[in-house]
Design an enzyme around this catalytic site. Sequence first.
Site, PDB file in Angstrom:
ATOM      1  N   HIS A  83       0.814  -1.218   0.000  1.00 24.05           N
ATOM      2  CA  HIS A  83       0.000   0.000   0.000  1.00 24.05           C
ATOM      3  C   HIS A  83       0.849   1.270   0.000  1.00 24.05           C
ATOM      4  CE1 HIS A  83      -3.991  -1.909   0.672  1.00 24.05           C
ATOM      5  NE2 HIS A  83      -3.222  -2.892   1.131  1.00 24.05           N
TER       6      HIS A  83
ATOM      7  N   ASP B  81       3.674   9.201  -1.154  1.00 32.40           N
ATOM      8  CA  ASP B  81       2.544   8.400  -0.707  1.00 32.40           C
ATOM      9  C   ASP B  81       2.239   7.324  -1.740  1.00 32.40           C
ATOM     10  OD1 ASP B  81       0.644   7.779   1.214  1.00 32.40           O
ATOM     11  OD2 ASP B  81      -0.165   9.810   1.285  1.00 32.40           O
TER      12      ASP B  81
END
Length: 461
Positions: free
Chosen positions: A155, A362
């Site tokens: 992730h 991110d």
Amino acid sequence: MARLVIVSNRVPIPKARSAAAGGLAVALRDLMIPGSMWFGWSGRLSSDPAAQPAMVEARGVTYATIDLTAEAHRAFYVGFANGALWPLLHFRLGLMHFRREDYAGYLAVNATFASSLSQVLQADDMVWAHDYHLLPFGRILRRHGFTGPIGFFLHVPFVPPSVLEAIPVARELVADLCAYDVVGFQTEEHARDFRDCAQRLLGATVDGEWVRLNGRRMRAFANPIGIDAESFAQEAKRSAGDKLVTRVANSLVGRSLAIGVDRMDYSKGLPNRFEAYGILLERHPEHRRRIHFLQICPRSREEVDEYRKLRAELDRLTGRVNGRFSDFDWTPLRYSTRPAPRSTLAGLYRIGRIGVVTPLRDGMNLVAKEFIAAQPEEDPGVLVLSRFAGAAHELTEALIVNPFDGDAIADAMHVALTMSLDERRARHAALNAKVRRTTAEQFCRRFIDALVSPLPTLQAA
């Protein structure tokens, strides 16, 4: 159909109807059908954990959990996962603290996970492990004799070989990922960086998305995670009457709201963001008294020194901005470390004129997609988005900025505040279509399809 077994660091056991669901639980909600299982750490520390997982059933789904000792958790979670891997995978080498005893503890907890899960696995199960806590899990589970498909999804970002080589166990980490049948990444850039690492560090052969190593082949591909945009949009509409949303809306007194929602983490670029907001008010005094910035950043990982230092830095910057620009009836920057329910956040996004999503790095950042989904189509706000968020690869109609450039963030906020309604509507329509196309359901379906697809036949070298 084979049973799906989800494995993650923490297990989101539904304790009550009102219990808040984390991002992973929300993303995988459609997969958790009766008969499936979710396995991982219970969140409890014990001096003598049981080897057999504790089983709880809720709505037909089995939640299997194990406890950890305090020492094991410290080495696994605080020491290696968040002290070494997290900064490494977010390109923050100066914050990486590698200790061999922490790595040994990380391997030991993964071995405990694999040993415990193997006791309740069925031969025809398929296993899907999640995130950086569990890189070696698949390799160790194979040692226990499980022969079914094992997939993994990362992730967070991945890094190129030149960065990964900074950690002394780089080769071991890449080999661990190569032991899975399928590995998914948020973007093609992250998948390509992994394949490059496999080729450079291990001598693997790469053919498109396929990596061949030691006589076996695995797939490394991009599979961006999404949200249930329609459901979130409806939740945002319903939350207009939420008490906190109403209080915030009333406190604006006709002013525009800029909103940021992030876990308190150094990867989110929060100090840069606060400084950029100060630059906006300095450079464009016409916005003074006409905008509020609300930053919600719940505390996390406070046992890690860097996170305690970050909170002190944000306290200082908040005081500096408010001390310089506030008036008797206007506080420009409001900053809260208390978490808010997902429904409340949806309502706050809906009244936001600017969504500020500027992480330094991110994997995806679903806040960007949630902000878009929550906006009213007739009068939408504007998304200011970091080029280093995975979401920037999809959401190109946002105002894309370099999060290290405070002037650029300030300029983008000014553009957002002065943008015409027609342009805001056009940008939002394009963004909303993308958010509704790349859904959580599609993310799950695409990964499971890849996991159950037969591997291509290896050709002789």
